[in-house]
Design a protein around this motif. Sequence first.
Motif, PDB file in Angstrom:
ATOM      1  N   LEU A  17       0.828  -1.199   0.000  1.00  0.00           N
ATOM      2  CA  LEU A  17       0.000   0.000   0.000  1.00  0.00           C
ATOM      3  C   LEU A  17       0.864   1.252   0.000  1.00  0.00           C
ATOM      4  O   LEU A  17       0.638   2.177  -0.770  1.00  0.00           O
ATOM      5  CB  LEU A  17      -0.942   0.002   1.203  1.00  0.00           C
ATOM      6  N   ARG A  18       1.876   1.285   0.854  1.00  0.00           N
ATOM      7  CA  ARG A  18       2.785   2.441   0.874  1.00  0.00           C
ATOM      8  C   ARG A  18       3.493   2.609  -0.469  1.00  0.00           C
ATOM      9  O   ARG A  18       3.639   3.710  -0.979  1.00  0.00           O
ATOM     10  CB  ARG A  18       3.803   2.303   1.999  1.00  0.00           C
ATOM     11  N   LYS A  19       3.920   1.494  -1.043  1.00  0.00           N
ATOM     12  CA  LYS A  19       4.634   1.544  -2.316  1.00  0.00           C
ATOM     13  C   LYS A  19       3.748   2.111  -3.426  1.00  0.00           C
ATOM     14  O   LYS A  19       4.175   2.987  -4.170  1.00  0.00           O
ATOM     15  CB  LYS A  19       5.112   0.135  -2.689  1.00  0.00           C
ATOM     16  N   ILE A  20       2.503   1.635  -3.514  1.00  0.00           N
ATOM     17  CA  ILE A  20       1.625   2.106  -4.587  1.00  0.00           C
ATOM     18  C   ILE A  20       1.231   3.568  -4.379  1.00  0.00           C
ATOM     19  O   ILE A  20       1.124   4.328  -5.344  1.00  0.00           O
ATOM     20  CB  ILE A  20       0.387   1.191  -4.775  1.00  0.00           C
ATOM     21  N   ILE A  21       1.036   3.989  -3.146  1.00  0.00           N
ATOM     22  CA  ILE A  21       0.707   5.397  -2.893  1.00  0.00           C
ATOM     23  C   ILE A  21       1.871   6.285  -3.314  1.00  0.00           C
ATOM     24  O   ILE A  21       1.682   7.292  -3.996  1.00  0.00           O
ATOM     25  CB  ILE A  21       0.358   5.628  -1.407  1.00  0.00           C
ATOM     26  N   GLU A  22       3.078   5.914  -2.920  1.00  0.00           N
ATOM     27  CA  GLU A  22       4.255   6.715  -3.280  1.00  0.00           C
ATOM     28  C   GLU A  22       4.480   6.749  -4.781  1.00  0.00           C
ATOM     29  O   GLU A  22       4.784   7.801  -5.360  1.00  0.00           O
ATOM     30  CB  GLU A  22       5.481   6.181  -2.540  1.00  0.00           C
ATOM     31  N   GLU A  23       4.318   5.602  -5.437  1.00  0.00           N
ATOM     32  CA  GLU A  23       4.492   5.555  -6.894  1.00  0.00           C
ATOM     33  C   GLU A  23       3.421   6.378  -7.605  1.00  0.00           C
ATOM     34  O   GLU A  23       3.698   7.064  -8.572  1.00  0.00           O
ATOM     35  CB  GLU A  23       4.465   4.113  -7.386  1.00  0.00           C
ATOM     36  N   SER A  24       2.203   6.317  -7.092  1.00  0.00           N
ATOM     37  CA  SER A  24       1.114   7.095  -7.683  1.00  0.00           C
ATOM     38  C   SER A  24       1.374   8.590  -7.524  1.00  0.00           C
ATOM     39  O   SER A  24       1.209   9.365  -8.472  1.00  0.00           O
ATOM     40  CB  SER A  24      -0.212   6.714  -7.034  1.00  0.00           C
ATOM     41  N   MET A  25       1.799   9.000  -6.338  1.00  0.00           N
ATOM     42  CA  MET A  25       2.084  10.416  -6.093  1.00  0.00           C
ATOM     43  C   MET A  25       3.194  10.900  -7.025  1.00  0.00           C
ATOM     44  O   MET A  25       3.077  11.975  -7.619  1.00  0.00           O
ATOM     45  CB  MET A  25       2.472  10.640  -4.631  1.00  0.00           C
ATOM     46  N   LYS A  26       4.241  10.103  -7.191  1.00  0.00           N
ATOM     47  CA  LYS A  26       5.352  10.474  -8.088  1.00  0.00           C
ATOM     48  C   LYS A  26       4.867  10.580  -9.525  1.00  0.00           C
ATOM     49  O   LYS A  26       5.280  11.489 -10.259  1.00  0.00           O
ATOM     50  CB  LYS A  26       6.482   9.467  -7.976  1.00  0.00           C
ATOM     51  N   SER A  27       3.999   9.656  -9.931  1.00  0.00           N
ATOM     52  CA  SER A  27       3.517   9.666 -11.323  1.00  0.00           C
ATOM     53  C   SER A  27       2.656  10.897 -11.604  1.00  0.00           C
ATOM     54  O   SER A  27       2.594  11.350 -12.737  1.00  0.00           O
ATOM     55  CB  SER A  27       2.733   8.391 -11.635  1.00  0.00           C
ATOM     56  N   LEU A  28       2.007  11.441 -10.592  1.00  0.00           N
ATOM     57  CA  LEU A  28       1.182  12.642 -10.769  1.00  0.00           C
ATOM     58  C   LEU A  28       2.026  13.919 -10.770  1.00  0.00           C
ATOM     59  O   LEU A  28       1.537  14.981 -11.128  1.00  0.00           O
ATOM     60  CB  LEU A  28       0.116  12.715  -9.680  1.00  0.00           C
ATOM     61  N   GLU A  29       3.272  13.798 -10.363  1.00  0.00           N
ATOM     62  CA  GLU A  29       4.173  14.960 -10.308  1.00  0.00           C
ATOM     63  C   GLU A  29       5.001  15.106 -11.572  1.00  0.00           C
ATOM     64  O   GLU A  29       5.641  16.129 -11.769  1.00  0.00           O
ATOM     65  CB  GLU A  29       5.115  14.830  -9.110  1.00  0.00           C
ATOM     66  N   LYS A  30       5.044  14.093 -12.412  1.00  0.00           N
ATOM     67  CA  LYS A  30       5.900  14.142 -13.623  1.00  0.00           C
ATOM     68  C   LYS A  30       5.222  14.862 -14.744  1.00  0.00           C
ATOM     69  O   LYS A  30       4.058  14.827 -14.958  1.00  0.00           O
ATOM     70  CB  LYS A  30       6.255  12.721 -14.059  1.00  0.00           C
TER      71      LYS A  30
END
Length: 97
Positions: free
Chosen positions: A84-97
Amino acid sequence: MLSVSEKLSIFKSYSLLIERKHKDNIRLSYKHPTATKRQKTVISEFSTKTGNGYVCGKYLSDVHSYLVDKRGWINIKNFNEENLRKIIEESMKSLEK
């Protein structure tokens, strides 16, 4: 599988995410206000009764093994804390690119 309260604690540990309650007060969404993409919602339709909800996977690359539905969301009902932590962090990063 995590309980509802454990998932809520994980969501609240990310200071960048802003909680938004839906009209029914059962479902929650969390937005990433500094995201550069038009999509700013990271966690959507999280049920405080069942623990079911979705994380935005719309902008994740194909190298991830997450099951993304046709709307671009990943169901997190059966995720453990690490995933869950991994997917949240990856999702947040993908929205910042």
